[in-house]
Scaffold this active site. Structure first.
Site, short mmCIF file in Angstrom:
data_model
loop_
_atom_site.label_atom_id
_atom_site.label_comp_id
_atom_site.label_asym_id
_atom_site.label_seq_id
_atom_site.Cartn_x
_atom_site.Cartn_y
_atom_site.Cartn_z
N LYS A 113 0.82 -1.22 0.00
CA LYS A 113 0.00 0.00 0.00
C LYS A 113 0.86 1.27 0.00
O LYS A 113 0.42 2.31 -0.49
CB LYS A 113 -0.92 0.02 1.23
CG LYS A 113 -1.86 -1.16 1.37
CD LYS A 113 -2.94 -1.18 0.31
CE LYS A 113 -4.08 -2.14 0.63
NZ LYS A 113 -3.69 -3.56 0.56
C1 LIG Z 1 -4.29 -4.70 0.00
C2 LIG Z 1 -3.48 -5.95 -0.05
C3 LIG Z 1 -3.69 -6.93 -1.04
C4 LIG Z 1 -4.80 -6.82 -2.07
O1 LIG Z 1 -4.55 -5.83 -3.03
P1 LIG Z 1 -5.74 -5.27 -3.97
O2 LIG Z 1 -5.12 -4.17 -4.74
O3 LIG Z 1 -6.79 -4.79 -3.02
O4 LIG Z 1 -6.21 -6.40 -4.80
C5 LIG Z 1 -2.86 -8.05 -1.05
N1 LIG Z 1 -1.90 -8.21 -0.12
C6 LIG Z 1 -1.66 -7.29 0.84
C7 LIG Z 1 -0.59 -7.55 1.85
C8 LIG Z 1 -2.43 -6.13 0.92
O5 LIG Z 1 -2.19 -5.22 1.89
#
Ligand SMILES: *Cc1c(COP(=O)(O)O)cnc(C)c1O
Length: 499
Positions: A113
């Site tokens: 993120k």
């Molecule tokens: C948010 C997240 C995901 C999923 O990603 P999306 O873009 O929502 O599909 C996968 N792994 C981790 C560790 C995340 O924080």
């Protein structure tokens, strides 16, 4: 470049407007009206560039209402030295043969993120200067763990902003909770709710659309915005790292310019994998996008059958950031694959709202299957994968990444498609230390920090200082509120000192 809404094609806005609004008033998501096209020469020209330089080139194609200087300042602010523990920002490491891992978790909060949320505050402030003038922006976030911390870290002490995060009291890992409750900064707030992630999300959505609150906000010169992945400002930074990964593979001599590669993405809200789809449509040579899910396999079924059905049991898994039954960004793909027919998208999402399901035509399903493949795995398989990958390749992966590695293996075994592949790695193994430790040793008890130490001693991989250092940080937030929107509204007003 002009943006429109997936539910109202007559809307035309700039990227700055799309980013400040977050979501379109009628509920649609903002998408670019045209996808910029790049040549192989454009890709080759980025081969020897740094991540920052690559980001400037790719973002400039989408953020055409910003000057080169503005984009430079945003990107340098987001990815400058010291923010990411790897100088490469998003390094590609080889697992074995032509299977590679794109590590997206070297940022301040140890989850992918950060790749978007370190840049979003710059984009949002830059955008609001163009569209909102002197209003103060209030960012409200509902999180299942990773987005909340990454958003807090991105927006802390950013002028003219305040950020408030709601998380489910019993729905995040102890490390995630600790990360949020010790957050520093003078403009931040964190509150647990007695409910699950869906409750937090509906509460926040209710506040966004509450007329009473809108009035109070207007009187106080405040305006809401969103840091969730429905915001175009979250999605566009993610396109960059697929170009960067391809360039790194060129540089490492793993592929020749023009060779196709596959991408595997552990998926929740469908943002990360959709960014790969945009990169592909721009001209990056990607062959297959492989969507990996845990036991909450609504997307696996959808990609296989064309029927989206969220009426099913919800599982709390060891890869909690993918525990989600409504993948918001899928709406952008639906718009793309229905030839930008907003009526068709409205019909699908009305059906989802009413019945919890929708079904696409055989033609559209065929288009999905040209590009996408999908698979899922259980917690048991996830743990086995963490164990085996560590034993065989001496690589320590977190639970989300392990889901993708397993689905990648299954895909290769089933199809025989041995195209070079990049697997998106979305979190540091230490962020989900208890599950990783128990995958390796068969047991995990004691407190989170003891487990971190044990994992370090066992693997000789050191934990990120941002996580091990949390042990000695002061807990600043202990608030818990009920899940009804009145209670949540009070928390918002209290934090802002209004109402
Ligand atoms: C948010 C997240 C995901 C999923 O990603 P999306 O873009 O929502 O599909 C996968 N792994 C981790 C560790 C995340 O924080």
């Amino acid at each position: 470049m002009i943006y429109t809404s997936t539910r109202d094609k007559s809307l035309k806005v700039t990227s700055a407007e799309a980013i400040t609004r977050g979501i379109s008033a009628e509920g649609g998501l903002f998408v670019p009206c045209e996808i910029p096209q790049v040549s192989l020469d454009f890709i080759a020209s980025m081969k020897d560039m740094t991540y920052i330089e690559r980001a400037k080139k790719v973002l400039a194609l989408y953020l055409t209402d910003f000057s080169e200087d503005e984009i430079s300042a945003f990107v340098e602010g987001a990815y400058k030295e010291g923010k990411f523990s790897s100088a490469e920002v998003a390094p590609v490491v080889n697992l074995h043969d032509n299977v590679n891992i794109l590590e997206l978790w070297h940022g301040p909060t140890c989850a992918f993120k950060d790749m978007a949320l370190q840049l979003l505050p710059h984009l949002l402030i830059g955008s609001s200067k163009k569209t909102l003038k002197d209003k103060e922006i209030v960012i409200l976030v509902a999180t299942s763990g990773d987005t909340g911390k990454a958003a807090l870290e991105g927006f802390k002490d950013v002028d003219s902003t305040k950020i408030l995060v709601f998380y489910p009291e019993d729905g995040v890992s102890p490390m995630q909770k600790r990360q949020m409750c010790t957050q520093e900064g003078n403009n931040v707030g964190v509150c647990a709710i007695n409910g699950n992630f869906d409750d937090a999300q509906s509460g926040v959505k209710a506040i966004f659309t509450d007329d009473e609150i809108k009035k109070v906000f207007a009187e106080n010169n405040l305006v809401f915005s969103s840091a969730n992945s429905i915001n175009w400002g979250r999605l566009v930074p993610q396109i960059v790292y697929y170009f960067s990964a391809y360039c790194d593979m060129l540089k490492q001599g793993k592929i020749e310019l023009g060779d196709k590669i596959n991408v595997v993405v552990p998926t929740g809200n469908f943002g990360n994998i959709l960014a790969a789809n945009y990169a592909m449509k721009m001209g990056l040579p990607l062959e297959k996008l492989i969507c990996a899910s845990n036991a909450n396999n609504v997307l696996t079924d959808f990609i296989k059958t064309g029927k989206y059905d969220k009426n099913r049991d919800f599982y709390a898994t060891i890869s909690p950031s993918m525990d989600i039954l409504i993948s918001s960004n899928l709406e952008r793909l639906m718009f793309m694959l229905h030839d930008e027919d907003d009526g068709a998208v409205n019909a699908l999402y009305a059906s989802l709202k009413e019945n919890g399901t929708f079904e696409i035509s055989a033609d559209v399903l065929a288009k999905i299957n040209e590009v996408y493949s999908a698979g899922c795995c259980s917690d048991e398989e996830t743990k086995q994968t963490i164990h085996d990958v560590y034993e065989k390749y001496n690589y320590l992966s977190d639970t989300h990444t392990a889901v993708a590695i397993k689905v990648c293996e299954d895909y290769r075994n089933e199809t025989g498609d041995m195209t070079p592949v990049v697997i998106a790695s979305t979190a540091s193994p230490y962020k989900f230390g208890a599950s990783v430790l128990s995958a390796l040793t068969g047991k995990a008890d004691g407190d989170e920090f003891e487990m971190v130490k044990e994992l370090e001693e066992l693997t000789k991989v050191s934990a990120p200082a941002q996580l091990s250092g949390l042990k000695d940080k002061e807990v600043r937030f202990t608030n818990v509120c009920d899940k009804d929107s009145d209670s949540m509204r009070k928390v918002v007003f209290n934090m802002l000192g209004i109402g």
